[in-house]
Write an enzyme that holds these catalytic residues in place. Structure first.
Site, mmCIF file in Angstrom:
data_model
loop_
_atom_site.group_PDB
_atom_site.id
_atom_site.type_symbol
_atom_site.label_atom_id
_atom_site.label_comp_id
_atom_site.label_asym_id
_atom_site.label_seq_id
_atom_site.Cartn_x
_atom_site.Cartn_y
_atom_site.Cartn_z
ATOM 1 N NE ARG A 46 -3.503 2.289 2.798
ATOM 2 C CZ ARG A 46 -3.183 3.315 3.604
ATOM 3 N NH1 ARG A 46 -2.046 3.315 4.283
ATOM 4 N NH2 ARG A 46 -4.013 4.332 3.727
ATOM 5 C CB SER A 102 -12.569 -0.689 1.530
ATOM 6 O OG SER A 102 -11.213 -0.753 1.338
ATOM 7 C CE LYS A 137 -8.346 5.345 4.525
ATOM 8 N NZ LYS A 137 -8.457 4.999 3.183
HETATM 9 C C1 LIG Z 1 -7.414 -5.174 3.578
HETATM 10 C C2 LIG Z 1 -7.680 -3.725 3.372
HETATM 11 N N1 LIG Z 1 -8.846 -3.205 3.788
HETATM 12 C C3 LIG Z 1 -9.108 -1.901 3.610
HETATM 13 C C4 LIG Z 1 -8.184 -1.083 3.024
HETATM 14 C C5 LIG Z 1 -8.475 0.371 2.772
HETATM 15 O O1 LIG Z 1 -8.572 0.589 1.375
HETATM 16 P P1 LIG Z 1 -9.094 1.995 0.808
HETATM 17 O O2 LIG Z 1 -10.464 2.209 1.354
HETATM 18 O O3 LIG Z 1 -8.933 2.000 -0.657
HETATM 19 O O4 LIG Z 1 -8.087 3.030 1.435
HETATM 20 P P2 LIG Z 1 -6.521 3.135 1.149
HETATM 21 O O5 LIG Z 1 -5.852 1.945 1.745
HETATM 22 O O6 LIG Z 1 -6.308 3.173 -0.333
HETATM 23 O O7 LIG Z 1 -6.119 4.400 1.824
HETATM 24 C C6 LIG Z 1 -6.976 -1.649 2.598
HETATM 25 N N2 LIG Z 1 -6.013 -0.915 1.992
HETATM 26 N N3 LIG Z 1 -6.750 -2.971 2.789
HETATM 27 C C1 LIG Z 2 -5.594 1.246 5.448
HETATM 28 C C2 LIG Z 2 -6.704 1.236 6.415
HETATM 29 N N1 LIG Z 2 -7.989 1.184 6.001
HETATM 30 C C3 LIG Z 2 -8.868 1.180 6.995
HETATM 31 S S1 LIG Z 2 -8.113 1.269 8.501
HETATM 32 C C4 LIG Z 2 -6.577 1.277 7.774
HETATM 33 C C5 LIG Z 2 -5.312 1.361 8.543
HETATM 34 C C6 LIG Z 2 -5.120 0.213 9.479
HETATM 35 O O1 LIG Z 2 -3.933 0.410 10.164
HETATM 36 P P1 LIG Z 2 -3.742 -0.070 11.678
HETATM 37 O O2 LIG Z 2 -3.734 -1.544 11.663
HETATM 38 O O3 LIG Z 2 -2.407 0.516 12.066
HETATM 39 O O4 LIG Z 2 -4.865 0.524 12.470
#
Ligand SMILES: Cc1ncc(COP(=O)(O)OP(=O)(O)O)c(N)n1
Ligand SMILES: Cc1ncsc1CCOP(=O)(O)O
Ligand SMILES: [Mg+2]
Length: 218
Positions: free
Chosen positions: A41, A110, A139
Site C-alpha cells: 500500500r 473495502s 489512516k
Molecule cells: C485489507 C484492506 N482493507 C481496507 C483497506 C483500505 O482501502 P481503501 O479504502 O482503498 O483506502 P486506502 O488503503 O487506499 O487508503 C486496505 N487498503 N486494505
Molecule cells: C488502510 C486502512 N484502512 C482502513 S483502517 C486502515 C489502517 C489500518 O492500520 P492499523 O492496523 O495501524 O490501524
C-alpha cells in the site's frame, strides 16, 4: 461502474494474517518470516515512480508462493499480473473492473457500512474488507469505528458468501476478539510496523490468525 458478468476468482476464506505495508523492504521481511497474504500500500505517487516497487513486490510474492495484493494501482497490477488488487469504494468509481476480471486477478473491496457492503457484494469480489473496527492512527477515517458488534453483524449478513478481512486498529491483544466475530482474516499495519519487536509480533499474529487451505479457492 461496469460489473463483470461473473464473480472474481475465489480466495480461501481463511486468508490468515494480512499485513498491509508501504515498502518493498517490509514485503521482503514479512515473506521471510512466513507471511503468505499481504498488501503493498503505497499512497499517492505517480505510476512511473511506484512501478519498479510493484514489479519487484509481485516477483517476490510469486517466488514465496504468497498472495500479494496491490492497493490502488490497478493498472500496474494488471500490467504486471499481480495475485490481486485491493480497492476502496471511491476507487471503484473510476476503475475498469472488467479489465481486472478479464486478466484473472483477485479483487478485495473495502466497506464501512451496510450500503457499501451492498455495493461490494454487487461486484462479487474475491474478498470483502470490513472496517475500521477500532480507532486507528494509520489512516484518517471519515466514519466512526464500527466495533466488534457491528463487525459480527456484517460477517453474519454476508453468510459465508465472501471471505472477510477485518481492518483498523487491530492490535495483538485484540486479534482473538476480532477472529471470534467469524472473519477469515485480520489486516494490520501498526501492530507489525510499530511493534518494538516486529518479528515476535508477526509470529504471534500468525499463530492467532492462521491460513486455512480451501480446495475451492484458486
Ligand atoms: C485489507 C484492506 N482493507 C481496507 C483497506 C483500505 O482501502 P481503501 O479504502 O482503498 O483506502 P486506502 O488503503 O487506499 O487508503 C486496505 N487498503 N486494505
Ligand atoms: C488502510 C486502512 N484502512 C482502513 S483502517 C486502515 C489502517 C489500518 O492500520 P492499523 O492496523 O495501524 O490501524
Ligand atoms: Mg484505495
Amino acid at each position: 461502474m461496469k460489473i463483470p458478468a461473473s464473480a472474481f476468482p475465489k480466495v480461501p476464506y481463511y486468508l490468515g494474517l494480512y499485513p498491509v505495508v508501504d515498502s518493498l523492504e517490509w514485503v521482503r521481511r514479512l515473506l521471510q518470516v512466513g507471511v503468505k497474504t499481504l498488501q503493498l500500500r503505497i499512497k499517492d505517487l505517480p505510476d512511473a515512480e511506484v512501478e519498479p516497487a510493484i514489479i519487484e513486490a509481485i516477483r517476490l510474492g510469486r517466488e514465496a508462493d504468497a498472495r500479494l495484493f496491490i492497493n490502488d494501482y490497478w493498472r500496474l497490477a494488471v500490467k504486471h499480473r499481480a495475485y490481486g488488487i485491493h480497492l476502496g469504494q471511491e476507487d471503484l468509481d473510476d476503475t475498469d473492473l472488467l479489465a481486472i476480471h478479464d486478466a484473472g486477478l483477485r479483487l478485495g473491496v473495502s466497506t464501512h457500512d451496510e450500503s457499501e457492503l451492498a455495493r461490494a457484494v454487487s461486484v462479487r469480489p474475491s474478498y470483502i474488507a470490513l472496517g475500521h473496527v477500532f480507532p486507528t492512527q494509520t489512516k484518517q477515517m471519515p466514519s466512526s469505528p464500527q466495533g466488534l458488534q457491528e463487525l459480527a453483524h456484517h460477517v453474519h449478513q454476508l453468510g459465508g458468501r465472501f471471505p472477510t478481512v477485518a481492518i483498523g486498529g487491530i492490535s495483538l491483544d485484540r486479534v482473538q476478539s476480532v477472529m471470534d466475530c467469524g472473519v477469515g482474516s485480520v489486516a494490520v499495519v501498526s501492530a507489525i510496523t510499530q511493534a518494538s519487536d516486529w518479528q515476535a509480533a508477526t509470529r504471534q499474529l500468525l499463530a492467532l490468525c492462521p491460513y486455512r487451505d480451501d480446495p475451492h479457492a484458486q
